[in-house]
Design an enzyme around this catalytic site. Structure first.
Site, PDB file in Angstrom:
ATOM      1  N   HIS A  17       0.896  -1.176  -0.028  1.00 29.65           N
ATOM      2  CA  HIS A  17      -0.122   0.064   0.091  1.00 29.65           C
ATOM      3  C   HIS A  17       0.795   1.319   0.061  1.00 29.65           C
ATOM      4  O   HIS A  17       0.651   2.035  -0.767  1.00 29.65           O
ATOM      5  CB  HIS A  17      -1.100  -0.065   1.161  1.00 29.65           C
ATOM      6  CG  HIS A  17      -2.201  -0.882   1.353  1.00 29.65           C
ATOM      7  ND1 HIS A  17      -1.961  -1.778   2.303  1.00 29.65           N
ATOM      8  CD2 HIS A  17      -3.001  -1.237   0.588  1.00 29.65           C
ATOM      9  CE1 HIS A  17      -2.864  -2.794   2.362  1.00 29.65           C
ATOM     10  NE2 HIS A  17      -3.656  -2.376   1.241  1.00 29.65           N
ATOM     11  N   LYS A  41     -17.596  -6.160   6.574  1.00 31.34           N
ATOM     12  CA  LYS A  41     -16.221  -6.820   6.435  1.00 31.34           C
ATOM     13  C   LYS A  41     -15.689  -6.837   7.881  1.00 31.34           C
ATOM     14  O   LYS A  41     -15.412  -5.861   8.345  1.00 31.34           O
ATOM     15  CB  LYS A  41     -15.386  -6.112   5.541  1.00 31.34           C
ATOM     16  CG  LYS A  41     -14.793  -6.968   4.433  1.00 31.34           C
ATOM     17  CD  LYS A  41     -13.996  -6.193   3.506  1.00 31.34           C
ATOM     18  CE  LYS A  41     -12.878  -6.778   2.493  1.00 31.34           C
ATOM     19  NZ  LYS A  41     -12.170  -5.659   1.875  1.00 31.34           N
ATOM     20  N   ARG A  90      -2.380  -6.097  -8.382  1.00 26.39           N
ATOM     21  CA  ARG A  90      -1.581  -7.280  -8.352  1.00 26.39           C
ATOM     22  C   ARG A  90      -1.559  -8.564  -9.341  1.00 26.39           C
ATOM     23  O   ARG A  90      -0.655  -9.187  -9.427  1.00 26.39           O
ATOM     24  CB  ARG A  90      -1.545  -7.870  -6.833  1.00 26.39           C
ATOM     25  CG  ARG A  90      -1.135  -6.799  -5.777  1.00 26.39           C
ATOM     26  CD  ARG A  90      -1.644  -7.322  -4.289  1.00 26.39           C
ATOM     27  NE  ARG A  90      -2.943  -7.122  -4.381  1.00 26.39           N
ATOM     28  CZ  ARG A  90      -3.831  -7.235  -3.301  1.00 26.39           C
ATOM     29  NH1 ARG A  90      -3.282  -7.681  -2.018  1.00 26.39           N
ATOM     30  NH2 ARG A  90      -5.033  -6.968  -3.293  1.00 26.39           N
ATOM     31  N   SER A 128      -3.008  -7.486   3.024  1.00 29.75           N
ATOM     32  CA  SER A 128      -3.285  -7.372   4.643  1.00 29.75           C
ATOM     33  C   SER A 128      -3.548  -9.084   5.085  1.00 29.75           C
ATOM     34  O   SER A 128      -3.146  -9.320   6.199  1.00 29.75           O
ATOM     35  CB  SER A 128      -4.305  -6.668   4.714  1.00 29.75           C
ATOM     36  OG  SER A 128      -3.972  -5.350   4.208  1.00 29.75           O
TER      37      SER A 128
HETATM   38  P1  ADP Z   1      -6.481  -6.163   0.175  1.00 29.33           P
HETATM   39  O1  ADP Z   1      -7.044  -6.039  -1.406  1.00 29.33           O
HETATM   40  O2  ADP Z   1      -5.095  -6.540   0.466  1.00 29.33           O
HETATM   41  O3  ADP Z   1      -7.560  -6.515   1.300  1.00 29.33           O
HETATM   42  P2  ADP Z   1      -7.034  -3.293   0.590  1.00 29.33           P
HETATM   43  O4  ADP Z   1      -8.604  -3.256   0.308  1.00 29.33           O
HETATM   44  O5  ADP Z   1      -6.561  -2.409   1.769  1.00 29.33           O
HETATM   45  O6  ADP Z   1      -6.385  -4.556   0.644  1.00 29.33           O
HETATM   46  O7  ADP Z   1      -6.543  -2.753  -0.820  1.00 29.33           O
HETATM   47  C1  ADP Z   1      -6.626  -1.477  -1.215  1.00 29.33           C
HETATM   48  C2  ADP Z   1      -6.147  -1.292  -2.649  1.00 29.33           C
HETATM   49  O8  ADP Z   1      -4.694  -1.535  -2.509  1.00 29.33           O
HETATM   50  C3  ADP Z   1      -6.529  -2.289  -3.456  1.00 29.33           C
HETATM   51  O9  ADP Z   1      -6.713  -1.438  -4.958  1.00 29.33           O
HETATM   52  C4  ADP Z   1      -5.513  -3.335  -3.666  1.00 29.33           C
HETATM   53  O10 ADP Z   1      -5.370  -4.029  -4.890  1.00 29.33           O
HETATM   54  C5  ADP Z   1      -4.320  -2.642  -3.585  1.00 29.33           C
HETATM   55  N1  ADP Z   1      -3.268  -3.412  -2.868  1.00 29.33           N
HETATM   56  C6  ADP Z   1      -3.326  -4.209  -1.681  1.00 29.33           C
HETATM   57  N2  ADP Z   1      -2.005  -4.733  -1.433  1.00 29.33           N
HETATM   58  C7  ADP Z   1      -1.276  -4.275  -2.637  1.00 29.33           C
HETATM   59  C8  ADP Z   1      -0.013  -4.542  -2.787  1.00 29.33           C
HETATM   60  N3  ADP Z   1       0.825  -5.479  -2.123  1.00 29.33           N
HETATM   61  N4  ADP Z   1       0.689  -3.976  -4.005  1.00 29.33           N
HETATM   62  C9  ADP Z   1      -0.198  -3.047  -4.642  1.00 29.33           C
HETATM   63  N5  ADP Z   1      -1.333  -2.717  -4.238  1.00 29.33           N
HETATM   64  C10 ADP Z   1      -2.111  -3.284  -3.275  1.00 29.33           C
END
Ligand code: ADP
Length: 163
Positions: A17, A41, A90, A128
């Protein structure tokens, strides 16, 4: 002024992130990291903890701020006068989710576009939920989350999961 909104659960924020936030902050005048509150969630961290962690690790980035909202992301972005919603892409699963999310957001706010960024190589497989797994199996999370919040993340997950 070009404003980007980067929404997510951030449960917790990872180096994946943070990489997206840092790269986005170089392109836009202002980046709003949006902690999306989703009551359906189940989160490990409270919204306040998520905000605090993100603020801590982005404190050196002058044009980045953190907010939380339970509103639709596109509605939030519209009210914040944002031009763009940022997402990380990803893998193919992300792609499938993101393309429908993009259409949905566009139908609500046609003037707001979505930009997707590919992760840096180290973060390709980082999520996460993988952080939670690693902690549960007593594996190190070093190199996956910002160092200054590593201990807090580990202790909080240990104390809250399966209780
Ligand atoms: P997750 O999809 O892991 O539950 P989030 O909802 O917090 O995490 O993700 C927010 C945004 O960040 C989404 O667009 C997700 O694809 C992106 N994201 C999550 N992890 C990564 C990563 N390791 N590298 C790049 N983008 C990421």
């Amino acid at each position: 002024m070009k404003i980007a909104v980067y929404p997510g659960s951030f449960d917790p924020i990872t180096l994946g992130h943070l990489d997206i936030i840092e790269r986005t902050s170089k392109i836009f005048d202002k980046v709003i990291v949006l902690v999306a509150i989703n009551h359906n969630k189940r989160a490990i961290f409270t919204t306040e903890e998520k905000i605090e962690m993100i603020k801590k690790v982005t404190s050196k980035l002058q044009n980045v701020c953190v907010e939380a909202s339970s509103d639709l992301v596109s509605k939030f972005a519209k009210n914040a006068n944002a031009n763009v919603i940022i997402r990380g892409l990803r893998n193919f699963n992300d792609y499938q989710d993101e393309i429908s999310l993009f259409q949905f957001n566009r139908s609500i706010a046609p003037n707001i576009d979505t930009f997707a960024l590919f992760p840096s190589a180290n973060n390709l497989f980082l999520s996460s939920s993988s952080i939670k797994e690693l902690v549960l199996f007593d594996a190190s999370i070093k190199g996956y989350v910002p160092e200054e919040i590593e201990e807090f993340i580990r202790e909080t997950i240990k104390n809250r999961i399966n209780k």
